[in-house]
Design a protein around this motif. Structure first.
Motif, mmCIF file in Angstrom:
data_model
loop_
_atom_site.group_PDB
_atom_site.id
_atom_site.type_symbol
_atom_site.label_atom_id
_atom_site.label_comp_id
_atom_site.label_asym_id
_atom_site.label_seq_id
_atom_site.Cartn_x
_atom_site.Cartn_y
_atom_site.Cartn_z
ATOM 1 N N THR A 50 1.038 -1.218 0.063
ATOM 2 C CA THR A 50 0.178 -0.101 -0.262
ATOM 3 C C THR A 50 0.904 1.313 0.424
ATOM 4 O O THR A 50 0.253 2.472 -0.708
ATOM 5 C CB THR A 50 -0.996 -0.140 1.021
ATOM 6 O OG1 THR A 50 -2.086 -1.268 0.735
ATOM 7 C CG2 THR A 50 -1.947 0.986 1.280
ATOM 8 N N VAL A 51 1.950 1.445 0.612
ATOM 9 C CA VAL A 51 2.935 2.472 1.100
ATOM 10 C C VAL A 51 3.830 2.779 -0.109
ATOM 11 O O VAL A 51 3.675 3.392 -0.717
ATOM 12 C CB VAL A 51 4.028 2.237 1.545
ATOM 13 C CG1 VAL A 51 5.460 3.164 1.989
ATOM 14 C CG2 VAL A 51 3.256 2.421 3.455
ATOM 15 N N VAL A 53 2.190 2.052 -3.792
ATOM 16 C CA VAL A 53 1.131 2.106 -4.072
ATOM 17 C C VAL A 53 1.241 3.919 -4.183
ATOM 18 O O VAL A 53 1.123 4.557 -5.485
ATOM 19 C CB VAL A 53 -0.522 1.446 -4.137
ATOM 20 C CG1 VAL A 53 -1.090 2.136 -5.163
ATOM 21 C CG2 VAL A 53 0.506 0.251 -5.202
ATOM 22 N N LYS A 54 1.493 4.176 -2.687
ATOM 23 C CA LYS A 54 0.562 5.429 -3.167
ATOM 24 C C LYS A 54 1.905 6.370 -2.677
ATOM 25 O O LYS A 54 1.777 7.543 -3.147
ATOM 26 C CB LYS A 54 0.897 5.558 -1.286
ATOM 27 C CG LYS A 54 -0.783 5.171 -0.255
ATOM 28 C CD LYS A 54 -1.801 6.577 -0.477
ATOM 29 C CE LYS A 54 -3.006 5.089 0.451
ATOM 30 N NZ LYS A 54 -3.733 6.503 0.133
ATOM 31 N N THR A 55 3.650 6.100 -2.927
ATOM 32 C CA THR A 55 4.433 6.097 -3.405
ATOM 33 C C THR A 55 4.757 6.607 -4.618
ATOM 34 O O THR A 55 6.044 7.404 -5.268
ATOM 35 C CB THR A 55 5.377 6.007 -1.915
ATOM 36 O OG1 THR A 55 6.051 5.155 -2.684
ATOM 37 C CG2 THR A 55 5.540 6.743 -0.856
ATOM 38 N N GLY A 56 3.990 5.745 -5.460
ATOM 39 C CA GLY A 56 3.576 5.582 -7.009
ATOM 40 C C GLY A 56 5.348 4.457 -6.986
ATOM 41 O O GLY A 56 6.083 4.234 -8.210
ATOM 42 N N ASN A 57 6.335 4.380 -6.401
ATOM 43 C CA ASN A 57 6.767 3.181 -6.247
ATOM 44 C C ASN A 57 6.718 1.887 -6.965
ATOM 45 O O ASN A 57 6.414 0.853 -6.184
ATOM 46 C CB ASN A 57 7.338 2.998 -5.254
ATOM 47 C CG ASN A 57 9.640 2.384 -5.568
ATOM 48 O OD1 ASN A 57 9.316 1.446 -6.730
ATOM 49 N ND2 ASN A 57 10.090 2.620 -4.818
ATOM 50 N N LYS A 58 6.304 1.607 -8.102
ATOM 51 C CA LYS A 58 6.092 0.629 -8.639
ATOM 52 C C LYS A 58 6.344 -1.071 -8.152
ATOM 53 O O LYS A 58 6.125 -1.718 -8.298
ATOM 54 C CB LYS A 58 5.391 0.517 -10.377
ATOM 55 C CG LYS A 58 3.934 1.539 -11.064
ATOM 56 C CD LYS A 58 4.602 1.747 -12.384
ATOM 57 C CE LYS A 58 3.038 3.052 -12.239
ATOM 58 N NZ LYS A 58 2.808 2.936 -13.709
ATOM 59 N N ALA A 61 6.109 -2.137 -4.849
ATOM 60 C CA ALA A 61 5.032 -2.416 -5.027
ATOM 61 C C ALA A 61 5.051 -3.596 -5.427
ATOM 62 O O ALA A 61 3.987 -4.911 -4.797
ATOM 63 C CB ALA A 61 3.065 -1.593 -5.313
#
Length: 93
Positions: A50-51, A53-58, A61
């Protein structure tokens, strides 16, 4: 006269006196310690994904989602293994 193990005496006490929810959780964690560990690892992986995804680190994630699947698989195997172990243990008594 029948000799009882410490486990047998504890089970008899629980049946006679009953047990609270907290006591049941503690007992189950002692009986099958890998299940709570698998649940904790699954929760960690889901939170980390979840973190990511939220930070955009695909990439991060995606790795955490894979870890979550592996942790869930481990947990299911631990549950089935524990069930088989205790079933076999009861048959041998």
């Amino acid at each position: 006269m029948t000799e009882y193990t410490k486990e047998d005496v504890e089970r008899m006490r629980v049946v006679m006196e009953g047990e609270t929810s907290l006591q049941r959780i503690k007992r189950k964690c002692k009986e099958e310690p890998f299940v709570p560990a698998g649940v904790a690892l699954t929760c960690f992986a889901l939170l980390a994904a979840t973190v990511g995804v939220k930070t955009g680190n695909k990439a991060y994630a995606n790795n955490m989602f894979r870890l979550r699947v592996a942790a869930q698989t481990f947990t299911v195997i631990a549950m089935v293994g524990g069930s088989l172990y205790y079933t076999e243990k009861e048959k041998n008594k």
